[in-house]
Design a protein around this motif. Structure first.
Motif, mmCIF file in Angstrom:
data_model
loop_
_atom_site.group_PDB
_atom_site.id
_atom_site.type_symbol
_atom_site.label_atom_id
_atom_site.label_comp_id
_atom_site.label_asym_id
_atom_site.label_seq_id
_atom_site.Cartn_x
_atom_site.Cartn_y
_atom_site.Cartn_z
ATOM 1 N N LEU A 13 14.520 -58.309 -31.721
ATOM 2 C CA LEU A 13 15.953 -58.712 -31.006
ATOM 3 C C LEU A 13 16.795 -59.724 -31.847
ATOM 4 O O LEU A 13 17.796 -59.516 -31.700
ATOM 5 C CB LEU A 13 15.702 -59.041 -29.580
ATOM 6 N N GLN A 14 15.959 -60.483 -32.482
ATOM 7 C CA GLN A 14 16.720 -61.559 -33.164
ATOM 8 C C GLN A 14 17.432 -60.926 -34.312
ATOM 9 O O GLN A 14 18.382 -61.345 -34.863
ATOM 10 C CB GLN A 14 15.594 -62.769 -33.325
ATOM 11 N N GLU A 15 16.438 -60.129 -34.996
ATOM 12 C CA GLU A 15 16.845 -59.595 -36.326
ATOM 13 C C GLU A 15 18.180 -58.617 -36.189
ATOM 14 O O GLU A 15 19.029 -58.511 -37.208
ATOM 15 C CB GLU A 15 15.671 -58.788 -36.900
ATOM 16 N N HIS A 16 18.028 -57.985 -35.105
ATOM 17 C CA HIS A 16 18.847 -56.895 -34.975
ATOM 18 C C HIS A 16 20.209 -57.255 -34.113
ATOM 19 O O HIS A 16 21.483 -56.658 -34.266
ATOM 20 C CB HIS A 16 18.513 -55.631 -34.245
ATOM 21 N N GLY A 18 20.767 -60.860 -32.834
ATOM 22 C CA GLY A 18 21.227 -62.499 -32.857
ATOM 23 C C GLY A 18 20.330 -63.196 -31.793
ATOM 24 O O GLY A 18 19.588 -62.560 -31.115
ATOM 25 N N GLU A 19 20.672 -64.515 -31.975
ATOM 26 C CA GLU A 19 19.755 -65.541 -30.972
ATOM 27 C C GLU A 19 20.031 -65.403 -29.593
ATOM 28 O O GLU A 19 19.101 -65.581 -28.798
ATOM 29 C CB GLU A 19 20.164 -66.842 -31.559
ATOM 30 N N ILE A 20 21.388 -65.084 -29.200
ATOM 31 C CA ILE A 20 21.765 -64.986 -27.878
ATOM 32 C C ILE A 20 21.045 -64.119 -27.240
ATOM 33 O O ILE A 20 20.359 -64.185 -25.859
ATOM 34 C CB ILE A 20 23.356 -65.338 -27.596
ATOM 35 N N VAL A 21 21.338 -62.847 -27.729
ATOM 36 C CA VAL A 21 20.589 -61.686 -27.102
ATOM 37 C C VAL A 21 19.120 -62.053 -27.115
ATOM 38 O O VAL A 21 18.365 -61.330 -25.918
ATOM 39 C CB VAL A 21 20.988 -60.366 -27.795
ATOM 40 N N GLU A 22 18.618 -62.263 -28.092
ATOM 41 C CA GLU A 22 17.128 -62.696 -28.168
ATOM 42 C C GLU A 22 16.677 -63.413 -27.069
ATOM 43 O O GLU A 22 15.360 -63.282 -26.271
ATOM 44 C CB GLU A 22 16.803 -63.264 -29.641
ATOM 45 N N LYS A 23 17.408 -64.603 -26.751
ATOM 46 C CA LYS A 23 17.182 -65.556 -25.791
ATOM 47 C C LYS A 23 17.032 -64.604 -24.375
ATOM 48 O O LYS A 23 15.898 -64.956 -23.546
ATOM 49 C CB LYS A 23 18.009 -66.721 -25.725
ATOM 50 N N VAL A 24 18.039 -63.937 -24.001
ATOM 51 C CA VAL A 24 18.064 -63.229 -22.798
ATOM 52 C C VAL A 24 17.044 -62.256 -22.675
ATOM 53 O O VAL A 24 16.366 -62.089 -21.725
ATOM 54 C CB VAL A 24 19.390 -62.547 -22.451
ATOM 55 N N GLY A 25 16.784 -61.350 -23.788
ATOM 56 C CA GLY A 25 15.654 -60.375 -23.892
ATOM 57 C C GLY A 25 14.310 -61.045 -23.406
ATOM 58 O O GLY A 25 13.556 -60.689 -23.056
ATOM 59 N N ASN A 26 14.155 -62.056 -24.470
ATOM 60 C CA ASN A 26 12.881 -62.616 -24.213
ATOM 61 C C ASN A 26 12.504 -63.347 -22.734
ATOM 62 O O ASN A 26 11.369 -63.130 -22.194
ATOM 63 C CB ASN A 26 12.741 -63.993 -25.196
ATOM 64 N N SER A 27 13.434 -63.782 -22.046
ATOM 65 C CA SER A 27 13.314 -64.287 -20.893
ATOM 66 C C SER A 27 12.925 -63.178 -19.968
ATOM 67 O O SER A 27 12.071 -63.416 -19.155
ATOM 68 C CB SER A 27 14.654 -64.915 -20.352
ATOM 69 N N LEU A 28 13.610 -61.988 -19.892
ATOM 70 C CA LEU A 28 13.492 -60.926 -19.352
ATOM 71 C C LEU A 28 11.927 -60.417 -19.553
ATOM 72 O O LEU A 28 11.150 -59.690 -18.537
ATOM 73 C CB LEU A 28 14.293 -59.808 -19.370
ATOM 74 N N LEU A 29 11.509 -60.249 -20.834
ATOM 75 C CA LEU A 29 10.269 -59.907 -21.041
ATOM 76 C C LEU A 29 9.164 -60.680 -20.492
ATOM 77 O O LEU A 29 7.941 -60.208 -20.079
ATOM 78 C CB LEU A 29 10.084 -59.802 -22.720
ATOM 79 N N ARG A 30 9.328 -61.866 -20.539
ATOM 80 C CA ARG A 30 8.602 -63.036 -19.876
ATOM 81 C C ARG A 30 8.223 -63.180 -18.643
ATOM 82 O O ARG A 30 7.339 -63.331 -17.767
ATOM 83 C CB ARG A 30 8.584 -64.545 -20.678
ATOM 84 N N THR A 31 9.432 -63.131 -17.607
ATOM 85 C CA THR A 31 9.303 -63.259 -16.482
ATOM 86 C C THR A 31 9.450 -61.873 -15.589
ATOM 87 O O THR A 31 9.379 -61.896 -14.194
ATOM 88 C CB THR A 31 10.517 -63.989 -15.904
ATOM 89 N N GLY A 32 10.029 -60.828 -16.150
ATOM 90 C CA GLY A 32 9.917 -59.543 -15.437
ATOM 91 C C GLY A 32 11.488 -59.350 -14.793
ATOM 92 O O GLY A 32 12.403 -60.069 -15.221
#
Length: 527
Positions: A13-16, A18-32
């Motif tokens: 997500l970060q590579e494709h 950027g950081e903001i999208v990666e932060k949102v995606g990572n939060s959803l992946l961790r918490t459901g």
């Protein structure tokens, strides 16, 4: 979801995006699944930033949303879809192999934008192809649109679900989020468009700026360009169809290496005949008669009907059981056993990774005692014990107890070693995810370490391009080229070589991931 998968998803997500999208995606992946309010609180981003990040993720099918009974909308990350980003180069290369440059660029544009309308995709690809052509030559829209139709006919691209039309008399309030849907019969129907035009070349910077100002002025004045005829009909890449193609290619290669080229061509023909009619998760292809297969063989293969029947009988009698006989009508009906083929491919992959004689022995014999392992493998007891315990600690083999008496006394119990292929495949898949994440981090490190040199190289290339466009002399160009010294040029070459090696390694690991994932998915779907 494992830590290795989470780390790899975050890196992709970060590579494709950027950081903001990666932060949102990572939060959803961790918490459901979470609503927007909690998502903004968890990430520490502004609600507007979270909304834009979610728009990007939904556009690329990486996040789905669902309206809850109380009316709130929850967003959920699709981890399996995020991991597919790793396979994008392979999808693009396959499209190029099958449909040439227009096919390659159409798939690339669709992957790059998530989804596009046909008219927009065709125009973009025609412009890009025109850029690469000689002066005076252009790419016609009709040629690109015919490739688009072929991609849809073979199901490599499909229509996106749409918002269903609300009947005019309906007084019910609109839902908080639209429920997208599409009928299965419409998924591959291409709208009848008469796309007339040719690709355009990019103009100079001044002309480009002037065009932008003109477009802005038109927008401000309220004038809009003509609405395309396929407005609202969007297309996306059908990843499952590409996976089906990769599986078929792996199967054909396995038959070719086990038997011969003609056998593999017979299997390829059977797979090609049933590629559109067989569902992606099916364990068998549709039954095909010997007569149908004979008529569908490529023109270059001049083998008689009798020879084909012999090849089919040979394939059906093979212990691997890639091909099975399902009936006697029409000269005999045959199917390709896709599940058994995936089991064989996964087992071969495990054997190639775990290069231990004992491991291969257990795969073939299924259950063995330690003494039997020593005898069959012809190795000393100490060495056999050491290898077995090491593989047991790595979860590559498992130990099964079979007691002779109900008290489970060790002296009256058989201890059998066996390979649980499913568990071993899961463990190796986890390691593959870890390897790809390490490779990506290594590439990022290499790029960071040489950031200044890369920026200098890009500046020099830009100066050279502008000088060549204005017709500069060879001496002037040589002088600019010398701005990068010999050692710097050597350092750039080393960097390029290292990055290419890392990219090639990523693709190789992804091929292993694909085989293991396909095997696990096929086994899970079986009743």
């Amino acid at each position: 979801m494992t830590q290795a998968e989470l780390r790899l998803c975050s890196l992709l997500l970060q590579e494709h995006f950027g950081e903001i999208v990666e932060k949102v995606g990572n939060s959803l992946l961790r918490t459901g699944p979470r609503p927007l309010r909690l998502l903004a609180g968890d990430t520490g981003l502004l609600p507007d930033q979270v909304k834009k990040a979610l728009c990007v993720l939904i556009q690329h099918n990486l996040v789905r949303y669902e309206v809850q009974p109380r009316g709130s909308v929850e967003y959920e990350a699709r981890s399996e879809r995020i991991l597919r980003i790793l396979r994008y180069p392979r999808y693009i290369y396959t499209a190029k192999t099958l449909y040439g440059d227009p096919g390659e660029l159409l798939v690339e544009e669709l992957l790059l934008h998530g989804h596009l309308s046909m008219s927009c995709a065709v125009a973009r690809v025609a412009d890009r192809l025109t850029e690469t052509m000689e002066d005076g030559k252009t790419m016609d829209y009709s040629e690109v649109s015919s490739t688009f139709v072929r991609l849809a006919d073979t199901h490599f691209i499909q229509r996106c679900p749409m918002v269903p039309e609300i009947p005019r008399g309906a007084k019910a309030p609109p839902p908080p989020a639209p429920a997208l849907a599409i009928a299965e019969k419409d998924m591959y129907v291409v709208p009848r468009l008469s796309l007339v035009g040719k690709g355009k070349r990019r103009h100079s910077c001044d002309e480009e700026e002037e065009g932008e100002h003109k477009a802005k002025r038109q927008k401000q004045e309220g004038g809009t360009s003509e609405t395309p005829p396929d407005d609202g009909i969007y297309w996306q890449v059908n990843l499952e169809r590409f996976h089906q193609h990769f599986r078929d290619q792996a199967l054909v290669s396995a038959v070719a290496s086990r038997m011969d080229q003609t056998s593999s061509e017979v299997v390829r023909t059977m797979l090609r005949m049933s590629e559109v009619t067989t569902a992606s998760g099916a364990s068998h292809t549709q039954p095909l008669s010997s007569n149908e297969i004979f008529r569908s063989l490529p023109a270059g293969y001049n083998i008689g009907k009798q020879v084909l029947d012999q090849y089919l009988a040979l394939l059906a009698d093979d212990p691997l059981e890639f091909v099975g006989k399902s009936g006697d009508s029409g000269g005999g009906t045959y199917t390709v056993n896709l599940h058994k083929a995936l089991v064989s491919l996964a087992t071969a992959t495990l054997e190639s990774i775990v290069e231990e004689r004992i491991f291969r022995l257990l795969l073939r014999k299924k259950h063995l005692e330690q003494k039997q392992v020593e005898d069959f493998a012809m190795i000393p007891a100490k060495e056999a014990k050491d290898m077995l315990y090491r593989m047991l600690s790595e979860n590559l083999v498992s130990l099964q107890e079979i007691p002779k008496t109900p008290d489970h006394a060790p002296s009256r119990t058989f201890y059998l070693y066996t390979v649980n292929v499913m568990a071993a495949a899961r463990m190796l898949l986890h390691r593959c995810y870890k390897s790809v994440a390490n490779l990506m981090e290594r590439r990022q490190h290499e790029m960071r370490e040489n950031k200044r040199l890369l920026e200098k190289s890009q500046r020099v290339e830009a100066i050279l391009a502008s000088m060549q466009a204005t017709g500069a002399e060879a001496a002037q160009l040589h002088e600019v080229e010398e701005m990068i010294t010999g050692p710097e040029r050597q350092q750039l070459e080393t960097l390029k070589r290292n990055v290419n090696k890392i990219d090639a390694s990523e693709n190789q690991v992804d091929e292993t991931i694909f085989v293991l994932e396909s095997f696990i998915e096929s086994t899970m779907k079986r009743p």
